[in-house]
Design an enzyme around this catalytic site. Structure first.
Site, PDB file in Angstrom:
ATOM      1  N   GLU A  76       0.827  -1.211   0.000  1.00 27.88           N
ATOM      2  CA  GLU A  76       0.000   0.000   0.000  1.00 27.88           C
ATOM      3  C   GLU A  76       0.859   1.259   0.000  1.00 27.88           C
ATOM      4  OE1 GLU A  76      -4.387   0.262   1.725  1.00 27.88           O
ATOM      5  OE2 GLU A  76      -2.891   0.564   3.301  1.00 27.88           O
ATOM      6  N   HIS A  89       9.008 -26.076   0.352  1.00 25.02           N
ATOM      7  CA  HIS A  89       8.410 -27.173  -0.409  1.00 25.02           C
ATOM      8  C   HIS A  89       7.367 -26.660  -1.393  1.00 25.02           C
ATOM      9  CE1 HIS A  89      10.359 -30.170   2.215  1.00 25.02           C
ATOM     10  NE2 HIS A  89      10.191 -29.257   3.145  1.00 25.02           N
ATOM     11  N   LYS A 108     -13.476   2.035  -2.701  1.00 24.04           N
ATOM     12  CA  LYS A 108     -14.489   2.363  -1.697  1.00 24.04           C
ATOM     13  C   LYS A 108     -15.637   3.151  -2.319  1.00 24.04           C
ATOM     14  CE  LYS A 108     -11.236   2.473   2.198  1.00 24.04           C
ATOM     15  NZ  LYS A 108     -10.585   3.334   3.218  1.00 24.04           N
TER      16      LYS A 108
END
Length: 404
Positions: free
Chosen positions: A254, A279, A393
């Site tokens: 961000e 792995h 938003k």
């Protein structure tokens, strides 16, 4: 204490001094408040202690917040374990998580901390409404605390309902806020040593700002200018650091993913846990495109279980680790993976934590905040805004209203 060793050449000279001065200037300007939290948050400690003494019947703290209002606190809890009170998180509007938390607590034994910098975060206020609907309390002053900026709608709600509230400094962004009231209040009420946490952050501040150690600046310069540093991997060798990885991902992504003069700039963060991700993701780092730098974090002294000196039929090839402690094996795996990457020519460094406690945790939090700021300065971007998030938003509000 924490040490950092590098397996690439750190830049030095006038350019590093120039950027170090810019970081120091930003610190001294007072415009970016997180720099000063190791000092300013000390003023909260006495009040938190006094309040904590009045809630002896409280067994649970539920932190209701999202992003910067929860990730850092969750990281510290995972790193240090459970303390005096249980600390729960409601940090997503997921009905399953809401029920898991709320069905596991008794309302009169719980304090809900409603944390939102803006005071209008849709997820946080929605969860508050769901809590009020589920428990239907007649008096909000007893089981709620509000943390928000000054003069927000949430602060006004707190005042109208006689709810205790704390303010965070307006010049502290959410993802840099864990050492403000956002983190200090819930951690203090749960029994963590918040004084020691702030002391650790202060020690990091002293090391890299006041004592003119330019190591972080040189590391940031490498990340910002190296043509093969587009992806920054944090490879943490402890399950206790998984939530710290998540906090780092938000902080790095961000802060550093921005548009600047028609260019798109960013450094992609990836958090891995060793030895588990040896792995899986390690194969890509070893043999894939060399566009990654890797920082290893390991804990030198940890709770230990000795590997028994047992030899199993057909499995004798594994006996070479017998009599080691599990933590010794984990750190040996860290060292082996690190050297394998060095041999592949990747930029690698290692952060070694001697003891994982409040002091080293505060130091590590501040270290990464400072590294992020330095990298943003060198990239010549605004490290502290998030315009891309704000657009989403606004679109959300439009979508919801269109359904009415």
């Amino acid at each position: 204490m924490i040490t950092n060793s590098f397996y690439f050449n750190l830049a030095s000279g006038d350019e590093i001094e120039q950027y170090a001065k810019k970081v120091k200037d930003e610190y001294q300007s007072g415009k970016i408040g997180y720099y000063h939290l190791p000092d300013t948050s000390k003023t909260l400690i006495d009040d938190i202690k006094k309040y904590e003494a009045t809630i002896s019947d409280i067994k649970n703290i539920v932190l209701v917040g999202i992003g910067g209002s929860s990730l850092g606190v969750k990281a510290i809890k995972s790193m240090l374990g459970e303390k005096k009170r249980k600390l729960y998180f409601l940090d997503n509007v997921d009905a399953n998580t809401f029920n898991l938390v709320c069905n596991n607590i008794k309302f009169n034994q719980t304090i809900f901390i409603i944390s939102s910098k803006s005071g209008t975060t849709i997820e946080t206020i929605t969860l508050l409404k769901c809590i009020l609907n589920k428990f239907n309390p007649s008096d909000l002053s007893k089981n709620f605390i509000i943390i928000t900026d000054t003069d927000t709608p949430l602060e006004r709600f707190a005042i109208k309902n006689n709810i205790k509230f704390y303010n965070m400094p307006k010049n502290v962004g959410g993802r840099f806020s864990v050492l403000s009231a956002i983190g200090i209040v819930p951690l203090g009420l749960c029994g963590y040593d918040i004084n020691l946490l702030l002391d650790g952050a202060k020690a990091c501040q002293d090391m890299y700002i006041h004592n003119k150690n330019n190591e972080i600046i040189a590391k940031a310069y490498h990340y910002a200018t190296h043509r093969k540093a587009d992806i920054n991997v944090l490879f943490s060798y402890s399950d206790r650091l998984k939530d710290f990885n998540d906090w780092y991902v938000q902080l790095w992504a961000e802060s550093l993913g921005k548009k600047h003069e028609y260019k798109r700039i960013g450094r992609t963060p990836i958090g891995l846990i060793g030895s588990t991700d040896q792995h899986s993701f390690l194969q890509l780092i070893m043999d894939g495109v060399k566009d990654k730098t890797v920082t290893f974090i390991k804990i030198e002294n940890s709770d230990n279980i000795k590997i028994p000196n047992i030899s199993l039929d057909e499995l004798e090839a594994t006996d070479f680790v017998n009599n080691l402690n599990l933590n010794e094996l984990l750190n040996a795996q860290c060292n082996a993976t690190k050297m394998a990457l060095v041999q592949e020519g990747l930029s690698v460094d290692t952060i070694t934590i001697k003891h994982l406690n409040e002091y080293s945790t505060g130091y590590l939090i501040y270290y990464y905040e400072l590294l992020t700021s330095a990298t943003g300065i060198i990239l010549d971007i605004n490290t502290y805004d998030q315009p891309g998030v704000e657009i989403g938003k606004r679109i959300l509000k439009t979508i919801i209203k269109a359904r009415d």
